[in-house]
Design an enzyme around this catalytic site. Sequence first.
Site, PDB file in Angstrom:
ATOM      1  N   ARG A 229       0.820  -1.212   0.000  1.00 56.93           N
ATOM      2  CA  ARG A 229       0.000   0.000   0.000  1.00 56.93           C
ATOM      3  C   ARG A 229       0.860   1.271   0.000  1.00 56.93           C
ATOM      4  NH1 ARG A 229      -4.990  -0.528   1.893  1.00 56.93           N
ATOM      5  NH2 ARG A 229      -4.253  -2.347   3.007  1.00 56.93           N
ATOM      6  N   THR A 230       1.775   1.338   0.955  1.00 57.04           N
ATOM      7  CA  THR A 230       2.596   2.552   1.077  1.00 57.04           C
ATOM      8  C   THR A 230       3.506   2.722  -0.140  1.00 57.04           C
ATOM      9  OG1 THR A 230       2.545   2.324   3.469  1.00 57.04           O
ATOM     10  CG2 THR A 230       4.223   3.771   2.572  1.00 57.04           C
TER      11      THR A 230
ATOM     12  N   LYS B  41      23.013  -9.263   1.067  1.00 58.17           N
ATOM     13  CA  LYS B  41      24.450  -9.560   1.055  1.00 58.17           C
ATOM     14  C   LYS B  41      25.146  -8.932   2.255  1.00 58.17           C
ATOM     15  CE  LYS B  41      24.467  -9.310  -3.979  1.00 58.17           C
ATOM     16  NZ  LYS B  41      24.848  -8.455  -5.103  1.00 58.17           N
TER      17      LYS B  41
ATOM     18  N   ARG C 196      11.350   2.249   3.651  1.00 58.58           N
ATOM     19  CA  ARG C 196      10.624   1.446   4.651  1.00 58.58           C
ATOM     20  C   ARG C 196      11.614   0.415   5.154  1.00 58.58           C
ATOM     21  NH1 ARG C 196       5.442  -0.845   5.936  1.00 58.58           N
ATOM     22  NH2 ARG C 196       4.759   1.308   5.772  1.00 58.58           N
TER      23      ARG C 196
ATOM     24  N   HIS D  27       5.847   6.718  11.212  1.00 60.96           N
ATOM     25  CA  HIS D  27       5.293   6.585   9.867  1.00 60.96           C
ATOM     26  C   HIS D  27       4.737   7.966   9.510  1.00 60.96           C
ATOM     27  CE1 HIS D  27       3.727   4.996   6.316  1.00 60.96           C
ATOM     28  NE2 HIS D  27       2.870   4.104   6.757  1.00 60.96           N
TER      29      HIS D  27
END
Lengths: 304, 141
Positions: free
Chosen positions: A51-52, A80, A101, A129
Amino acid sequence: MKHLISPLDLSVTELEDILELADNIINAPKNYSDICHGKKLATLFYEPSTRTRLSFEAAMLNLGGNVLGFSSADSSSAAKGESVADTIRVISSYADICAMRHPKEGAPLVASTYSSIPVINAGDGGHNHPTQTLTDLFTISKLKGRLNNLTVGFCGDLKFGRTVHSLINALVRYENIHFVLISPEELKIPAYLREEVLDTSENSYEEVRNLEAVLPSLDLLYMTRVQKERFFNEEDYIRLKDSFILDSKKMTLAKEDMLVLHPLPRVNEIATEVDNDKRAVYFKQAEFGVYVRMALIMKLLEVA
Amino acid sequence: MLNIGGLNEGIVIDHIEAGGAMKIYSYLNLEKLDCSVAIIKNAKSNKMGKKDIIKIDGNLDMDLDILGVLDRNITVNIIENGEIKRKRNLNLPDKVTNIIKCKNPRCITSIEQDLPHIFKLTDKEKGVYRCVYCEQAFKRS
């Protein structure tokens, strides 16, 4: 260069500028459809958040810009063992702005200290957020016409809900807000937020257990999900969960102009029958998120 | 030879929470000093019930205010000519770097190599320090 890591990184004036710009976009989207031509947004999503991520991507594409990035840690150099600091140093030379995120709290702050492009925190663990908070503020401002003189109910999981914490932090900066905190004892708002934010604010608050009792007084109801996994025993969960399911019957207790917000995804805390109620604005809220992110990208890129 | 009962020249770190002396000893790297150091554990205290005390028979060239981050009740006595020359509570620094570690497993410091652990004083009255990355409060226990 400005980043957006915490909702409090923006002054009230800067925040209102963004909300005003978002409103302008809604009114005349064509005026902004090419404003980021040639600019690139890197979406660095170390954990899935469809969604974001799509909201950010839609925002940049709506502005005429381009998008590049990854959508899980497995598909990035993080697999890695590359550090956030190194990743952002490299990405800084590929893109003009980035949205990050990350499951670890503080990762976007680390990125911002090593970045030569603006960094937007698109969610860091259970911490912040800020673009959700901007979206929430815009929804309130747009649909209520003000960000002060409000009685705001927060209902559900107030202990772990980062969107609740961020919105409270943002709203205490406005005048005459009365916070009504509705949760089971087990999911009360954290003590630090009560002591360091609410107690030091000039705004008032109350903590209650019963949603129906306070519904008639609310101008806004911000619903969150009561999560079964947070309870120590299932009996408590079963006893409490139904108190916080908003249905049409409970909505009859609310003001005609009360608004129901939810950061989504919704599970069962709002009955689907409420979706058709004009006061249920959570899907509108998600739509507004794109405009807010467009405005934010423009401000951080200094093109508006 | 250090006289446990009193010092002629040195520092007495008093009112350490009982059981906390070794942590302070380790933080200050007192094992590297070539002067005498005494650790008194579980001393009787009217104020605290039990407390730890560290007596250093010499001087320390460091900012002892940092100790307030580890234990805000500590008092430092500077001893000269067998008398307490100065007795002071510690001033809590506004920011500390690489003194204490963030223990939040969700914090970026738990995985990112070489990241400095930085804490800011967010509540002076209660002596609360929060990690600048995740805002988790530092717990002294």
